[in-house]
Design a protein around this motif. Structure first.
Motif, short mmCIF file in Angstrom:
data_model
loop_
_atom_site.label_atom_id
_atom_site.label_comp_id
_atom_site.label_asym_id
_atom_site.label_seq_id
_atom_site.Cartn_x
_atom_site.Cartn_y
_atom_site.Cartn_z
N ALA B 56 14.19 48.61 55.96
CA ALA B 56 12.96 48.45 55.19
C ALA B 56 11.72 48.79 56.02
CB ALA B 56 12.85 47.01 54.68
N ALA B 57 11.85 48.78 57.34
CA ALA B 57 10.71 49.18 58.17
C ALA B 57 10.73 50.70 58.30
CB ALA B 57 10.80 48.53 59.54
N ALA B 58 9.53 51.29 58.32
CA ALA B 58 9.43 52.75 58.45
C ALA B 58 9.48 53.11 59.92
CB ALA B 58 8.15 53.24 57.81
N GLU B 59 10.70 53.15 60.46
CA GLU B 59 10.82 53.43 61.88
C GLU B 59 11.84 54.52 62.14
OE1 GLU B 59 9.34 50.24 64.60
OE2 GLU B 59 11.01 49.18 63.66
N ASN B 60 11.59 55.27 63.20
CA ASN B 60 12.52 56.29 63.65
C ASN B 60 13.05 55.85 65.01
OD1 ASN B 60 13.82 58.49 64.71
ND2 ASN B 60 12.11 59.93 64.44
N LYS B 61 14.26 55.28 64.99
CA LYS B 61 14.83 54.73 66.22
C LYS B 61 15.90 55.64 66.82
CE LYS B 61 13.86 49.86 65.26
NZ LYS B 61 14.37 48.49 65.20
N LEU B 62 15.90 56.90 66.40
CA LEU B 62 17.02 57.77 66.77
C LEU B 62 16.85 58.44 68.13
CD1 LEU B 62 17.45 59.48 63.27
CD2 LEU B 62 18.60 57.43 64.13
N LYS B 65 16.29 55.83 73.14
CA LYS B 65 17.06 55.50 74.35
C LYS B 65 17.25 56.70 75.29
CE LYS B 65 18.50 52.47 76.86
NZ LYS B 65 17.48 51.59 77.40
N ASP B 66 17.64 57.85 74.74
CA ASP B 66 17.97 58.96 75.65
C ASP B 66 16.82 59.92 75.89
OD1 ASP B 66 18.17 59.87 73.02
OD2 ASP B 66 19.57 61.46 73.56
N ILE B 67 15.78 59.89 75.06
CA ILE B 67 14.70 60.87 75.26
C ILE B 67 13.36 60.20 75.58
CG2 ILE B 67 13.39 62.75 74.20
CD1 ILE B 67 15.83 63.58 72.73
N LEU B 68 12.94 59.25 74.73
CA LEU B 68 11.61 58.67 74.94
C LEU B 68 11.56 57.71 76.13
CD1 LEU B 68 10.44 58.14 71.28
CD2 LEU B 68 9.33 59.58 72.99
N ARG B 348 16.21 67.58 64.13
CA ARG B 348 17.67 67.77 64.07
C ARG B 348 18.35 66.44 63.76
NH1 ARG B 348 17.09 71.99 67.85
NH2 ARG B 348 16.82 70.57 69.60
N ARG B 349 17.93 65.40 64.48
CA ARG B 349 18.59 64.10 64.29
C ARG B 349 18.25 63.47 62.94
NH1 ARG B 349 18.66 61.24 70.34
NH2 ARG B 349 19.20 63.15 71.43
N LEU B 350 17.00 63.66 62.51
CA LEU B 350 16.62 63.13 61.20
C LEU B 350 17.44 63.81 60.10
CD1 LEU B 350 12.71 62.92 61.51
CD2 LEU B 350 14.32 61.00 61.42
N ARG B 351 17.59 65.13 60.22
CA ARG B 351 18.36 65.90 59.24
C ARG B 351 19.79 65.37 59.19
NH1 ARG B 351 15.93 70.52 60.56
NH2 ARG B 351 17.41 71.09 62.17
N ASP B 352 20.34 65.14 60.36
CA ASP B 352 21.71 64.66 60.45
C ASP B 352 21.84 63.25 59.85
OD1 ASP B 352 24.40 65.01 61.38
OD2 ASP B 352 23.95 63.48 62.90
N ARG B 422 13.56 51.56 48.43
CA ARG B 422 13.34 52.53 49.51
C ARG B 422 14.29 52.23 50.66
NH1 ARG B 422 8.02 52.61 53.32
NH2 ARG B 422 9.30 51.01 54.29
N VAL B 423 14.98 53.27 51.13
CA VAL B 423 15.90 53.13 52.26
C VAL B 423 15.40 54.02 53.40
CG1 VAL B 423 18.28 53.43 53.07
CG2 VAL B 423 17.84 52.78 50.68
N CYS B 424 15.04 53.42 54.52
CA CYS B 424 14.65 54.23 55.68
C CYS B 424 15.93 54.61 56.42
CB CYS B 424 13.71 53.45 56.59
SG CYS B 424 13.29 54.41 58.05
N PHE B 425 16.21 55.91 56.44
CA PHE B 425 17.51 56.34 56.98
C PHE B 425 17.51 56.47 58.50
CE2 PHE B 425 15.29 60.25 55.61
CZ PHE B 425 15.27 60.96 56.80
N ALA B 426 16.34 56.28 59.14
CA ALA B 426 16.25 56.48 60.59
C ALA B 426 15.97 55.18 61.33
CB ALA B 426 15.15 57.49 60.90
N ALA B 427 16.00 54.06 60.60
CA ALA B 427 15.60 52.79 61.22
C ALA B 427 16.76 52.12 61.96
CB ALA B 427 15.05 51.84 60.16
N ALA B 428 17.96 52.67 61.83
CA ALA B 428 19.11 52.09 62.53
C ALA B 428 20.07 53.22 62.88
CB ALA B 428 19.78 51.04 61.66
N SER B 429 21.08 52.90 63.69
CA SER B 429 22.03 53.92 64.12
C SER B 429 22.88 54.41 62.95
CB SER B 429 22.96 53.32 65.18
OG SER B 429 23.78 52.34 64.56
N GLU B 430 23.54 55.54 63.14
CA GLU B 430 24.43 56.10 62.12
C GLU B 430 25.45 55.06 61.68
OE1 GLU B 430 26.25 59.79 63.35
OE2 GLU B 430 27.99 59.44 62.05
#
Lengths: 457, 457
Positions: B56-62, B65-68, B348-352, B422-430
């Motif tokens: 429910a939070a509008a976050e991109n957590k993808l 860890k490995d880049i930012l 790329r990751r968002l698309r995936d 609304r489903v935020c698809f990037a707020a948690a891992s796959e």
């Protein structure tokens, strides 16, 4: 783009700002334009010897280069390690501050501000500076049009901080000036400024006569522009007074660590929270004064009023402190050994800087109120005014500005009578402060001549 | 302490908060209590497998860890060196952001937001998050009671951000849903949401009928909760409309870099500033979405309206961004090579992630609006409601909450009809998103049965 910028629009002009938006564009303090001009052309012995010396900002610049900067660099080095960096979430969280950071701040405040009481990190809220904290408390505690009673003289920017966005009305309760027997070896005017029950009731009566509903009392302790700590007796007077009249007490204790006097008998800082507690007591502290980190914009609100905490937490979404800044703060203040030795050294340097400026003033024959805490001399230049008016005070300020230094006019500090100026003795190096006093002496010499000439006519 | 806490006071109780202070304690969004409970008990495959999945939070957590995180650690390492650290003053300065930092941010925005125009760092103001920027613009541009026209559906927190402390009144201009011929291989509902002149005039007429004086238009582009970018044609329609009616245009372009669709024909982000300019155009951007650094509280206002800049600069004293956070931001965004490769990898990751969630939804037979930008699916669960009411929508939300996941109810997003989420698809891992879809399918299966049973009666 042409077709989007229609002729009709160009004739009319773009839509205006809101009324309050236009009002907010006004400078927060009367001498801001000169201040900004001077800060853009600062004195430097090597690169800009003809630049301005600014002693109008309340800053302590005496410890940055050799003590704080290395410590901050060390903080960043720690945060460059993943394990340490992971202590601080990069995501949405508690908008009023991360729990571990608030815990560290509680420890800092127990060390420097509230010394006898265990502080609860859940009663702490971080804000971007104490300016922000004052504005936040004004919003949360006061209704538009309410009066805020403040012992006067008081800090220039309170008028803006309490009014802008919130509509509160600051109103003075003038401290009493009590003549004292002062030992020969003690410099400065033989006067003690005091908050008394009579001074408070008089201030409140004046506020009521203006039609104000006073629900908030704002104390600054140690004081600004006058540099001293209030006694326990005065604090008890304030506490009884606010409870009698059902007011909130906001106690701004941002100078708590700056008690530089080593003289016996000078009051040292005591927090109102060491004398009482309750939902009506709200203490403010921050990193801009004792630590001189004004650019870090770091303020703290401590209140045990749960409703206030809830409200502040919610409003913190609009003015929260950035995560990386909280992390740097954590590294700085969780090291209490550092904090202790820093504050001891800070007070040594403040004492020394204070003594040096005092020496200059004395040799110039300038009268002043002796500072024992915070960062300021209030100097008495009444006899150098062309007339006993606020215009003449501002005129002399402009002459100072033309002669490349800035000190704060007393009117901005809510003095009752024109001719006093606030000098921050820690805002520049010893050498720069000596230069300021030298430039001041030249102005006063020329003014004396011209005023003498004027009165001869 | 006893004597200071008088009996009279205890009988009366302490003074209350202000009216607005008490109001501000209310949650900024309707589902905040559940949100906070869930965030305190988050799913983790190893340590908390029964915890909540929050989408429910509008976050991109993808990418953290490995880049930012390595990049941020590197930023801190640089700032641990005195020479680099010295680039950022620790003292009072420009409250709306240091000049070198604003210059770096202008470069970032030229890369990701406004691609055809050279941006002037003097038109930039930093704020603690775009939430803060929206509230700031509401204060500066709007008078209390003024309406703000917003294409709907729109972002849940705008109601709070525009109203609290400022008193503006958000009012919707519902986008048109246009049926489209969609190729067989394109998933999602065959509908295009569009801003049209008719939709805007209708929204304005409705606002006027409510007695609102509309002086501000707030656009979100790319959209939230619907995940797409507006076309140039729509943007031109908006610009003509705001100029015809003499409104300010605030364009919130915080998702500018999140245009993850690779499909030909899907609109990509174009800034209003690439189509026009003027004192009535104000663009917002920040670090919370494209970079997922919501805890950094970093928002940017770009406006060429000099009066607005003056007003914002002055108000920034209450909500400025901490120096160390500006320094970290500088290290991050002044490296444009990093920014470019980061955004490419992010998309790329968002698309995936989007494809994976789409697969789950499709296999569950859930209809949705296909996202091409920003971070959200809007899913259609109307047939699972016990009745076509907002109460039933909230009831289903509560069932989701009981089953350990949170998605945003459509009412909060200003949908016209109950039953969308609304489903935020990037707020948690796959893996966590797969679990969420699994929990969702179980709830829907049980709901279908019970509703079927109910309608049999």
């Amino acid at each position: 783009m042409g077709n989007l910028n229609s002729t009709a629009r160009e004739e009319d002009g773009p839509p205006a700002l809101s009324k309050r938006g236009a009002e907010a564009a006004k400078p927060a303090i009367s001498y801001l334009p000169e201040m900004l001009a001077a800060m853009g052309d600062l004195y430097d012995p090597e690169t800009n010897p003809e630049g301005y010396v600014v002693a109008a900002a309340a800053e302590n610049k005496l410890l940055y280069k050799d003590i704080l900067e290395p410590k901050l660099c060390e903080a960043h080095r720690k945060l460059s390690e993943v394990a340490e960096h992971e202590l601080f979430s990069p995501y949405y969280g508690d908008m009023r501050g991360m729990p571990n950071v608030r815990k560290a701040v509680a420890g800092l405040m127990e060390e420097l501000v509230v010394k006898k009481k265990k502080l609860d990190p859940d009663c702490l809220c971080l804000t971007p500076g104490v300016t922000s904290a004052v504005n936040m408390m004004a919003f949360v505690l006061g209704n538009p049009g309410d009066g805020v009673l403040i012992p006067a003289p008081y800090y220039p920017a309170f008028d803006n901080d309490l009014h802008t966005r919130t509509g509160l009305v600051p109103t003075p309760a003038r401290m009493e000036k009590i003549k004292i027997d002062q030992p020969e070896d003690v410099p400065g005017l033989p006067v003690q400024w005091r908050i008394t029950e009579a001074s408070l009731e008089k201030g409140l009566a004046e506020a009521k006569a203006k039609g104000l509903n006073v629900r908030i009392f704002l104390l600054t302790n140690p004081e600004n522009p006058l540099g001293f700590s209030h006694t326990v007796e005065e604090l008890e007077t304030v506490i009884k007074f606010v409870r009698k009249h059902k007011m909130h007490l906001i106690s701004d204790e941002i100078y708590a660590g700056d008690c530089h006097s080593a003289r016996e008998g000078d009051a040292t800082h005591v927090s109102v929270l060491d004398l009482t507690e309750g939902d009506d007591i709200h203490v403010l502290y921050g990193m801009s004064k004792d630590f001189g980190l004004s650019g870090h914009r770091m303020g703290f609100i401590y209140t045990e009023n749960k409703d206030a905490v809830k409200s502040i937490s919610s409003l913190s979404g609009f003015q929260s402190v950035s995560g990386p800044a909280q992390a740097v703060l954590y590294e700085l203040v969780s090291d209490l050994d550092f904090v202790r030795s820093y504050v001891a050294e800070s007070n040594r340097r403040l004492r020394d800087a204070c003594d040096k400026v005092q020496g200059h003033l004395t040799s110039l024959g300038i009268e002043f109120y002796r500072p024992t805490a915070s960062l300021f001399f209030m100097i008495d230049l009444r006899k150098y005014l062309s007339a006993p008016t606020w215009d003449a005070e501002m005129e002399l300020f402009q002459t100072f500005f033309k002669n490349k230094f800035i000190i704060t006019p007393g009117k901005a500090c809510h003095f009752k009578e024109p001719g006093y100026y606030r000098v921050c003795f820690a805002a520049a190096s010893e050498e720069a402060m000596a230069l300021l006093c030298n430039r001041l002496s030249k102005v006063l010499a020329s003014v004396q001549v011209s005023n003498a000439a004027a009165s001869d006519e």
